[in-house]
Design an enzyme around this catalytic site. Structure first.
Site, PDB file in Angstrom:
ATOM      1  N   SER A 155       0.865  -1.176   0.000  1.00 21.64           N
ATOM      2  CA  SER A 155       0.000   0.000   0.000  1.00 21.64           C
ATOM      3  C   SER A 155       0.899   1.223   0.000  1.00 21.64           C
ATOM      4  CB  SER A 155      -0.878  -0.016   1.260  1.00 21.64           C
ATOM      5  OG  SER A 155      -1.503   1.230   1.488  1.00 21.64           O
ATOM      6  N   TYR A 168      -2.217  -1.056  10.323  1.00 21.83           N
ATOM      7  CA  TYR A 168      -2.212  -1.277   8.879  1.00 21.83           C
ATOM      8  C   TYR A 168      -0.882  -0.820   8.277  1.00 21.83           C
ATOM      9  CZ  TYR A 168      -4.039  -1.094   4.048  1.00 21.83           C
ATOM     10  OH  TYR A 168      -4.244  -1.275   2.704  1.00 21.83           O
TER      11      TYR A 168
END
Length: 282
Positions: A155, A168
């Protein structure tokens, strides 16, 4: 003639979203598909996960392209289930050439407010699950001795920091580090390992009430309000990417066009990780 004719690709998180898009895009270029998904809800996410019906729909869409597909329900936290999926896929198709470790979840809170369960589930799925996927596929690829391509889904949060996403961000940074190590370890076997780093992508992971509220700071925010807020993440004046935008990057990394590309972070972020830019005006 497709760019992946004769290849077999295993994709985790294949039931919907980016994973389904990857399955379709690789199949369009000739690959046979091993589609893997847990098909059950996570305990700590504010949105439901994919279902068996979703996985069946991915199967249907791949078969519509006249490609073969083997679908298996397997959680990336379950190494034995992943190993069984690999074994079944190799039994069906004869070999394994491409791996997209795509499965992932998202949840949101300030770092100090995260529960232990929320932190642990995030790390278990988004980082350890990627490692277990690699552990399940690499022995087969080594035994074949024909090289291959492994693409890990990280990401932009695997490169820069985002508030309310400590768990995350930590997991996705871990994926980036794992990719770099595997690229070094597997280079002598002609197995290439790279990571993709998307910005906001138009999937169920971001199209839900919890993230609408997070991005806008408004309880009960609408999709329209969130759409404007998402634009602030990117340099290009768009709110999100489509899943196929990531699939095209995965396809390139999986293809012979990238035959000497390994150990790289393929950023698909609409310019959002550029450090010095004026934010979009909304």
């Amino acid at each position: 003639m497709g760019r992946l004719d004769g290849k077999v690709a295993l994709i985790t998180g294949a039931a919907r979203g980016q994973g389904r898009s990857h399955a379709i895009r690789l199949a369009q270029e000739g690959a046979e598909i091993i589609a893997v998904d847990s098909c059950e809800d996570a305990k700590t996410t504010p949105y439901p996960q994919a279902t068996r019906e979703d996985l069946d729909e991915t199967t249907r869409l791949v078969e519509e392209l006249d490609r073969r597909v083997l679908a298996r329900v397997a959680d990336v936290r379950d190494l034995s289930a992943l190993q069984s999926a690999v074994a079944d896929g190799v039994s069906e198709f004869g070999h394994l050439d491409i791996v997209s470790a795509n499965a992932g979840i998202a949840s949101f809170a300030p770092a100090w407010e995260l529960s232990e369960e929320t932190w642990q589930e995030m790390i278990d799925v988004n980082l350890t699950g990627v490692w277990k996927t690699c552990k399940a596929v690499i022995p087969q690829m080594l035994e074949q001795g024909t090289g291959g391509s492994i693409v890990l889904t990280s990401s932009t949060a695997g490169l820069v920091a985002y508030g309310n996403l400590a768990h995350y961000t930590a997991a996705k940074h871990g994926v980036t580090g794992l990719m770099r190590v595997l690229a070094v370890e597997l280079a002598q076997h002609h197995i290439r390992v790279n990571s993709v780093h998307p910005t906001v992508v138009n999937t169920d992971m971001v199209q839900n009430q919890a993230i609408y509220d997070l991005f806008t700071g408004v309880e009960g925010a609408t999709r329209e309000q969130a759409t404007q807020a998402y634009k602030n993440v990117n340099a290009l004046p768009i709110p999100w990417l489509d899943p196929v935008d990531i699939s095209n990057a995965v396809l390139w990394l999986a293809s012979d066009e990238a035959r000497y590309v390994t150990g790289t972070t393929q950023v698909v972020d609409a310019g959002g990780t550029q450090p010095y830019r004026f934010p979009n005006v909304v």
